[in-house]
Design a protein around this motif. Structure first.
Motif, PDB file in Angstrom:
ATOM      1  N   ASN A   1     -70.218  23.262 -32.015  1.00  0.00           N
ATOM      2  CA  ASN A   1     -71.427  22.439 -32.016  1.00  0.00           C
ATOM      3  C   ASN A   1     -71.420  21.405 -30.887  1.00  0.00           C
ATOM      4  O   ASN A   1     -70.494  21.359 -30.070  1.00  0.00           O
ATOM      5  N   ARG A   2     -72.463  20.579 -30.853  1.00  0.00           N
ATOM      6  CA  ARG A   2     -72.618  19.594 -29.785  1.00  0.00           C
ATOM      7  C   ARG A   2     -71.482  18.566 -29.796  1.00  0.00           C
ATOM      8  O   ARG A   2     -71.001  18.136 -28.741  1.00  0.00           O
ATOM      9  N   ALA A   3     -71.036  18.191 -30.994  1.00  0.00           N
ATOM     10  CA  ALA A   3     -69.935  17.228 -31.083  1.00  0.00           C
ATOM     11  C   ALA A   3     -68.670  17.795 -30.441  1.00  0.00           C
ATOM     12  O   ALA A   3     -67.931  17.081 -29.750  1.00  0.00           O
ATOM     13  N   ALA A   4     -68.425  19.091 -30.656  1.00  0.00           N
ATOM     14  CA  ALA A   4     -67.264  19.741 -30.043  1.00  0.00           C
ATOM     15  C   ALA A   4     -67.423  19.803 -28.523  1.00  0.00           C
ATOM     16  O   ALA A   4     -66.446  19.654 -27.781  1.00  0.00           O
ATOM     17  N   PHE A   5     -68.666  20.016 -28.062  1.00  0.00           N
ATOM     18  CA  PHE A   5     -68.941  20.039 -26.626  1.00  0.00           C
ATOM     19  C   PHE A   5     -68.639  18.678 -26.009  1.00  0.00           C
ATOM     20  O   PHE A   5     -67.966  18.582 -24.971  1.00  0.00           O
ATOM     21  N   ASP A   6     -69.134  17.611 -26.651  1.00  0.00           N
ATOM     22  CA  ASP A   6     -68.907  16.259 -26.141  1.00  0.00           C
ATOM     23  C   ASP A   6     -67.412  15.933 -26.097  1.00  0.00           C
ATOM     24  O   ASP A   6     -66.933  15.267 -25.167  1.00  0.00           O
ATOM     25  N   LYS A   7     -66.687  16.408 -27.102  1.00  0.00           N
ATOM     26  CA  LYS A   7     -65.243  16.163 -27.146  1.00  0.00           C
ATOM     27  C   LYS A   7     -64.536  16.935 -26.040  1.00  0.00           C
ATOM     28  O   LYS A   7     -63.598  16.419 -25.406  1.00  0.00           O
TER      29      LYS A   7
ATOM     30  N   LEU B   1     -59.677  16.574 -52.721  1.00  0.00           N
ATOM     31  CA  LEU B   1     -60.284  16.601 -51.390  1.00  0.00           C
ATOM     32  C   LEU B   1     -60.916  17.957 -51.111  1.00  0.00           C
ATOM     33  O   LEU B   1     -62.008  18.041 -50.532  1.00  0.00           O
ATOM     34  N   LEU B   2     -60.228  19.026 -51.522  1.00  0.00           N
ATOM     35  CA  LEU B   2     -60.771  20.378 -51.335  1.00  0.00           C
ATOM     36  C   LEU B   2     -62.096  20.539 -52.059  1.00  0.00           C
ATOM     37  O   LEU B   2     -63.061  21.102 -51.521  1.00  0.00           O
ATOM     38  N   TYR B   3     -62.134  20.050 -53.291  1.00  0.00           N
ATOM     39  CA  TYR B   3     -63.332  20.202 -54.126  1.00  0.00           C
ATOM     40  C   TYR B   3     -64.532  19.482 -53.520  1.00  0.00           C
ATOM     41  O   TYR B   3     -65.657  19.982 -53.532  1.00  0.00           O
ATOM     42  N   SER B   4     -64.294  18.298 -52.950  1.00  0.00           N
ATOM     43  CA  SER B   4     -65.404  17.482 -52.462  1.00  0.00           C
ATOM     44  C   SER B   4     -65.705  17.681 -50.977  1.00  0.00           C
ATOM     45  O   SER B   4     -66.715  17.199 -50.479  1.00  0.00           O
ATOM     46  N   SER B   5     -64.843  18.416 -50.273  1.00  0.00           N
ATOM     47  CA  SER B   5     -65.000  18.545 -48.827  1.00  0.00           C
ATOM     48  C   SER B   5     -66.241  19.346 -48.441  1.00  0.00           C
ATOM     49  O   SER B   5     -66.516  20.410 -49.004  1.00  0.00           O
ATOM     50  N   THR B   6     -66.980  18.811 -47.488  1.00  0.00           N
ATOM     51  CA  THR B   6     -68.126  19.542 -46.925  1.00  0.00           C
ATOM     52  C   THR B   6     -67.816  20.026 -45.509  1.00  0.00           C
ATOM     53  O   THR B   6     -68.578  20.805 -44.939  1.00  0.00           O
TER      54      THR B   6
ATOM     55  N   LYS C   1     -57.243  35.038 -30.513  1.00  0.00           N
ATOM     56  CA  LYS C   1     -58.384  35.917 -30.817  1.00  0.00           C
ATOM     57  C   LYS C   1     -59.681  35.137 -30.914  1.00  0.00           C
ATOM     58  O   LYS C   1     -60.731  35.565 -30.430  1.00  0.00           O
ATOM     59  N   ASN C   2     -59.624  33.974 -31.552  1.00  0.00           N
ATOM     60  CA  ASN C   2     -60.824  33.172 -31.768  1.00  0.00           C
ATOM     61  C   ASN C   2     -60.975  32.037 -30.762  1.00  0.00           C
ATOM     62  O   ASN C   2     -61.856  31.197 -30.900  1.00  0.00           O
ATOM     63  N   ASN C   3     -60.070  32.013 -29.776  1.00  0.00           N
ATOM     64  CA  ASN C   3     -60.116  30.981 -28.741  1.00  0.00           C
ATOM     65  C   ASN C   3     -60.080  29.579 -29.343  1.00  0.00           C
ATOM     66  O   ASN C   3     -60.827  28.692 -28.951  1.00  0.00           O
ATOM     67  N   TYR C   4     -59.207  29.397 -30.342  1.00  0.00           N
ATOM     68  CA  TYR C   4     -59.112  28.111 -31.019  1.00  0.00           C
ATOM     69  C   TYR C   4     -58.482  27.071 -30.085  1.00  0.00           C
ATOM     70  O   TYR C   4     -57.380  27.301 -29.568  1.00  0.00           O
ATOM     71  N   PRO C   5     -59.120  25.928 -29.909  1.00  0.00           N
ATOM     72  CA  PRO C   5     -58.536  24.888 -29.055  1.00  0.00           C
ATOM     73  C   PRO C   5     -57.396  24.138 -29.740  1.00  0.00           C
ATOM     74  O   PRO C   5     -56.730  23.329 -29.109  1.00  0.00           O
ATOM     75  N   ILE C   6     -57.180  24.394 -31.033  1.00  0.00           N
ATOM     76  CA  ILE C   6     -56.146  23.664 -31.772  1.00  0.00           C
ATOM     77  C   ILE C   6     -54.891  24.505 -31.966  1.00  0.00           C
ATOM     78  O   ILE C   6     -54.051  24.173 -32.804  1.00  0.00           O
TER      79      ILE C   6
ATOM     80  N   LEU D   1     -56.154  18.270 -43.000  1.00  0.00           N
ATOM     81  CA  LEU D   1     -56.785  17.360 -42.037  1.00  0.00           C
ATOM     82  C   LEU D   1     -57.150  18.088 -40.752  1.00  0.00           C
ATOM     83  O   LEU D   1     -58.246  17.910 -40.205  1.00  0.00           O
ATOM     84  N   LEU D   2     -56.228  18.933 -40.287  1.00  0.00           N
ATOM     85  CA  LEU D   2     -56.445  19.667 -39.039  1.00  0.00           C
ATOM     86  C   LEU D   2     -57.613  20.650 -39.169  1.00  0.00           C
ATOM     87  O   LEU D   2     -58.511  20.682 -38.317  1.00  0.00           O
ATOM     88  N   MET D   3     -57.600  21.440 -40.237  1.00  0.00           N
ATOM     89  CA  MET D   3     -58.633  22.463 -40.397  1.00  0.00           C
ATOM     90  C   MET D   3     -59.988  21.849 -40.736  1.00  0.00           C
ATOM     91  O   MET D   3     -61.035  22.398 -40.367  1.00  0.00           O
ATOM     92  N   SER D   4     -59.997  20.706 -41.438  1.00  0.00           N
ATOM     93  CA  SER D   4     -61.261  20.019 -41.726  1.00  0.00           C
ATOM     94  C   SER D   4     -61.905  19.527 -40.439  1.00  0.00           C
ATOM     95  O   SER D   4     -63.111  19.684 -40.223  1.00  0.00           O
ATOM     96  N   GLU D   5     -61.085  18.923 -39.573  1.00  0.00           N
ATOM     97  CA  GLU D   5     -61.602  18.460 -38.278  1.00  0.00           C
ATOM     98  C   GLU D   5     -62.089  19.643 -37.447  1.00  0.00           C
ATOM     99  O   GLU D   5     -63.145  19.589 -36.811  1.00  0.00           O
ATOM    100  N   PHE D   6     -61.306  20.716 -37.483  1.00  0.00           N
ATOM    101  CA  PHE D   6     -61.651  21.907 -36.707  1.00  0.00           C
ATOM    102  C   PHE D   6     -62.954  22.534 -37.202  1.00  0.00           C
ATOM    103  O   PHE D   6     -63.862  22.830 -36.415  1.00  0.00           O
ATOM    104  N   ASP D   7     -63.073  22.736 -38.518  1.00  0.00           N
ATOM    105  CA  ASP D   7     -64.273  23.380 -39.073  1.00  0.00           C
ATOM    106  C   ASP D   7     -65.523  22.538 -38.868  1.00  0.00           C
ATOM    107  O   ASP D   7     -66.626  23.073 -38.776  1.00  0.00           O
ATOM    108  N   SER D   8     -65.352  21.223 -38.799  1.00  0.00           N
ATOM    109  CA  SER D   8     -66.510  20.360 -38.556  1.00  0.00           C
ATOM    110  C   SER D   8     -67.008  20.471 -37.125  1.00  0.00           C
ATOM    111  O   SER D   8     -68.058  19.932 -36.777  1.00  0.00           O
ATOM    112  N   SER D   9     -66.253  21.198 -36.281  1.00  0.00           N
ATOM    113  CA  SER D   9     -66.651  21.397 -34.886  1.00  0.00           C
ATOM    114  C   SER D   9     -67.592  22.579 -34.711  1.00  0.00           C
ATOM    115  O   SER D   9     -68.027  22.862 -33.597  1.00  0.00           O
TER     116      SER D   9
END
Length: 369
Positions: A219-225, A19-24, A157-162, A202-210
């Motif tokens: 991004n806009r998807a994170a704004f909508d969420k 999963l790490l190798y193929s993750s975008t 520090k980074n104001n992470y919502p997670i 799973l958590l960090m993949s969802e987070f980084d995609s934001s």
């Protein structure tokens, strides 16, 4: 029994490698610490399996038993450190002292076969805890506490919502690994770590995609969420920002410089607003900010700070356009119509743009609601 569970754990960890190798979605800087954590966990599973199957009184296996125990006790405290690096890869460059307890533990583990520090395997190939086994417990506990502290620190520090989810996973890891320390023959540690790594992924993949890849803002998807989680009882403010004459910049200097402008403006926006403000790239040359700040003076202070910072950059020779903005405040206690809030902020922004678009001078306009 344990062989089957260990095989399942290792299979799951190899799957995670795939999963790490193929993750975008996952940030590239997180992949190496994840890989290190996975490899360490596989080594730990193999070493623990080795101690279980060699601690049987057979003298021929005594050396293997000692080696597996040295390996296990040396590397186990490194797992929390590897998880910390997933959050912040640069943390050890500025805080090398965090490794001191782990290094002390490694030295104690390596010399344990001779001096009985952390463990001892007697002449009959029987394992027992050493005279200073508490050193291993203290070091492991310290590293787990460091994991919790750094998780909170990086999140704030980074104001992470997670941050809440990150903390929950840290607590899950602490509880799961602590069971085996109290009950040595309950082999729960590496099952727990395997599950935790999968959940971290799973958590960090969802987070980084934001995040927007160009600006590193949300991004806009994170704004909508985010707006879906705004309750009617909660007061907040919404700021809309738009880069002036951006099409002219693209047409005149090219799209590559247009990207540079977006990155520079985004960096200034992030720099100008404190942790009470969450910044998003709304799309194209538009940005938005959601904040729990509802005092008009404080909002206007940060907007002035932003325009001042842009002005300073231009004075230093950077070719940057002006930015138009508008904001709206929802004070709670009534039915929330987010589209109305958005329309109000958007309308103020376009009014600002209509009056002040073009040129390099910053003209201050404050919109009162």
């Amino acid at each position: 029994m344990y062989i089957a569970t260990y095989i399942v754990d290792i299979a799951a960890l190899f799957y995670l490698m795939g999963l790490l190798y193929s993750s975008t979605n996952l940030n590239m800087q997180r992949k190496q610490p994840f890989l290190i954590a996975i490899i360490l966990t596989i080594v730990m599973i193999l070493s623990e399996s080795g101690t279980i199957h060699t601690n049987n009184g057979s003298l021929n296996l005594r050396v293997t038993n000692i080696f597996c125990n040295v390996l296990g006790f040396s590397l186990a405290p490194l797992i929390p450190i590897a998880i910390i690096l997933i959050f912040d890869r640069m943390i050890l460059k500025s805080r090398k002292y965090l490794l001191i307890p782990t290094l002390i533990n490694i030295v104690a583990a390596v010399f344990s076969p001779i001096f009985k520090f952390i463990f001892y395997v007697d002449a009959h190939n029987q394992y027992s805890r050493g005279d200073y086994f508490f050193v291993f417990i203290i070091v492991y506990t310290i590293n787990l506490l460091i994991l919790v502290i750094i998780t909170i620190e990086v999140g704030k520090k980074n104001n992470y919502p997670i941050i809440g989810k990150m903390l929950s996973l840290s607590v899950f890891t602490i509880i799961g690994t602590s069971i085996q320390i109290v009950y040595p023959f309950v082999y729960s540690t590496w099952h727990c770590v395997t599950v935790a790594l999968l959940m971290y992924y799973l958590l960090m993949s969802e987070f980084d995609s934001s995040f927007d890849t160009l600006t590193s803002l949300f991004n806009r998807a994170a704004f909508d969420k985010a707006i879906k989680h705004i309750g009617e009882a909660k007061s907040f403010s919404l700021i809309i920002l738009d880069i002036n004459d951006f099409k002219m910049i693209n047409d005149t200097y090219g799209h590559d410089y247009g990207d540079v402008v977006i990155k520079e403006v985004a960096a200034i926006i992030r720099k100008s607003f404190n942790k009470n403000y969450t910044c998003y790239r709304f799309g194209g040359d538009e940005f938005s900010i959601i904040s729990n700040e509802t005092e008009q003076e404080k909002i206007e202070y940060h907007l002035r700070l932003m325009t001042d910072n842009l002005s300073k950059m231009r004075e230093e020779g950077t070719l940057l356009p002006t930015v138009s903005y508008g904001y709206s405040i929802f004070r709670g206690g009534e039915k929330l119509d987010f589209n109305k809030i958005l329309k109000e902020a958007d309308g103020q922004m376009y009014q600002y743009k209509k009056i002040h678009k073009g040129g390099v001078r910053i003209l201050e306009v404050v919109f009162l609601f």
